[in-house]
Design a protein around this motif. Structure first.
Motif, PDB file in Angstrom:
ATOM      1  N   GLU A   9      76.623 -17.309  49.576  1.00  0.00           N
ATOM      2  CA  GLU A   9      77.337 -17.328  48.236  1.00  0.00           C
ATOM      3  C   GLU A   9      77.729 -18.864  48.111  1.00  0.00           C
ATOM      4  OE1 GLU A   9      77.613 -15.321  46.048  1.00  0.00           O
ATOM      5  OE2 GLU A   9      77.320 -13.245  46.851  1.00  0.00           O
ATOM      6  N   ASP A  68      67.936 -10.277  44.943  1.00  0.00           N
ATOM      7  CA  ASP A  68      68.745 -10.905  46.076  1.00  0.00           C
ATOM      8  C   ASP A  68      70.034 -10.107  46.043  1.00  0.00           C
ATOM      9  OD1 ASP A  68      68.292 -13.770  47.638  1.00  0.00           O
ATOM     10  OD2 ASP A  68      70.381 -13.162  47.607  1.00  0.00           O
ATOM     11  N   ALA A  69      70.935 -10.293  47.160  1.00  0.00           N
ATOM     12  CA  ALA A  69      72.018  -9.843  47.428  1.00  0.00           C
ATOM     13  C   ALA A  69      73.352 -10.762  47.025  1.00  0.00           C
ATOM     14  CB  ALA A  69      72.259  -9.222  48.696  1.00  0.00           C
ATOM     15  N   HIS A  71      75.316 -13.084  44.983  1.00  0.00           N
ATOM     16  CA  HIS A  71      75.531 -13.363  43.196  1.00  0.00           C
ATOM     17  C   HIS A  71      75.290 -14.846  43.023  1.00  0.00           C
ATOM     18  CE1 HIS A  71      77.449  -9.636  42.264  1.00  0.00           C
ATOM     19  NE2 HIS A  71      78.264  -9.724  43.099  1.00  0.00           N
ATOM     20  N   LEU A  74      71.592 -15.589  42.963  1.00  0.00           N
ATOM     21  CA  LEU A  74      70.879 -15.042  41.686  1.00  0.00           C
ATOM     22  C   LEU A  74      71.363 -15.884  40.528  1.00  0.00           C
ATOM     23  CD1 LEU A  74      71.319 -11.166  42.372  1.00  0.00           C
ATOM     24  CD2 LEU A  74      69.252 -12.468  42.208  1.00  0.00           C
ATOM     25  N   ARG A  75      72.360 -16.345  40.372  1.00  0.00           N
ATOM     26  CA  ARG A  75      72.847 -17.007  39.041  1.00  0.00           C
ATOM     27  C   ARG A  75      71.617 -18.281  38.832  1.00  0.00           C
ATOM     28  NH1 ARG A  75      78.210 -15.999  40.449  1.00  0.00           N
ATOM     29  NH2 ARG A  75      78.516 -18.122  41.732  1.00  0.00           N
ATOM     30  N   ARG A  87      70.128  -7.766  41.219  1.00  0.00           N
ATOM     31  CA  ARG A  87      70.873  -7.865  42.585  1.00  0.00           C
ATOM     32  C   ARG A  87      70.753  -6.508  43.208  1.00  0.00           C
ATOM     33  NH1 ARG A  87      76.422  -6.797  44.855  1.00  0.00           N
ATOM     34  NH2 ARG A  87      76.668  -8.467  46.345  1.00  0.00           N
ATOM     35  N   ASP A  89      70.104  -4.614  47.217  1.00  0.00           N
ATOM     36  CA  ASP A  89      69.911  -4.585  48.977  1.00  0.00           C
ATOM     37  C   ASP A  89      68.474  -4.326  49.190  1.00  0.00           C
ATOM     38  OD1 ASP A  89      69.754  -3.699  51.725  1.00  0.00           O
ATOM     39  OD2 ASP A  89      71.932  -3.396  51.329  1.00  0.00           O
TER      40      ASP A  89
END
Length: 249
Positions: A9, A68-69, A71, A74-75, A87, A89
């Motif tokens: 993250e 992907d796990a 956030h 992924l943004r 998002r 697992d």
């Protein structure tokens, strides 16, 4: 895909610039494409991160999805692949059985202890004839033949690695996947420095393969600090990518 050693993250903001950027991503994408089955139309990139590799695979005309796990990762990926990232697992993918022609996982399996579950889930979503392509032996690819390697190699524990090629092949076979080729690509911009390696060692980044207590860690870090050219990158690693295919009935 986040792991317990690195917070993806917070890494997202500077991930690409510290991981070889576009040259490394283009090399990885090219390797994935070399292992795809003829006529493949759909591909899922597991642990796609910022989508830098995913975007380059997608540029070939394939229908490419990313998962992907993290956030924050992924943004960034969503900006590169609008509407095509999710998002998820890697052990519980939101895709139907036998719905994809290919699944790739670049720089994932070395991070997690549940590689068997990831392979099983990939096998589930692959169509007959589909291919799973994964990087293997990642940590061992770094610093080969360098002075850094000479210090670290005796302390690497093969039993602790999660992405060993032999072990991965056994897991793939257990889920009905058969060997379907291999290739390699250069990790541009990833040559390690003694100072950086010592810092990563102390931070626990090598815990997936390093065998040693705190005293051994301190001793190795001290030996790394004594090497010449503390900030000169050694040779770029050569990463291996292997493929396993789902048989056609």
């Amino acid at each position: 895909m986040a792991d317990t050693l690195l917070d993806y993250e917070t890494e997202a903001a500077h991930y690409d610039e510290t991981r070889g950027g576009v040259p490394r991503a283009e090399a990885a994408a090219g390797a994935v494409l070399r292992l795809l089955p003829p006529g493949a139309r759909t591909l899922l990139d597991l642990a796609c991160g910022t989508g830098l590799v995913t975007e380059r695979i997608a540029g070939t005309g394939l229908r490419v999805l990313g998962a992907d796990a993290a956030h924050a990762m992924l943004r960034t990926a969503a900006g590169r692949l609008p509407g095509r990232v999710v998002r998820a697992d890697a052990r519980r993918l939101p895709f139907p059985d036998a719905s994809l022609d290919a699944v790739c996982a670049v720089w994932l399996l070395h991070l997690v202890p549940y590689t068997g579950e990831i392979v099983a889930e990939a096998a589930r979503v692959l169509r007959p004839g589909g291919v799973l392509a994964v990087t293997v032996d990642k940590d061992a690819a770094h610093d080969v033949g360098s002075d850094i390697d000479a210090l670290l190699r005796p302390h690497r524990s093969a039993a602790a690695a999660h992405d060993l090629a032999g072990r991965g092949g056994a897991r793939a076979a257990a889920h009905g996947l058969a060997p379907a080729g291999a290739t390699a690509f250069t990790g541009h911009g990833q040559g390690a420095t003694p100072r950086g390696t010592a810092r990563r060692l102390r931070a626990g980044h090598y815990a997936s393969w390093f065998r040693g207590d705190a005293v051994t860690t301190d001793t190795l870090a001290g030996a790394l600090a004594a090497l010449p050219d503390q900030d000169r990158p050694r040779a770029d690693p050569e990463y291996r990518l292997v493929a396993h295919a789902k048989p056609v009935p």
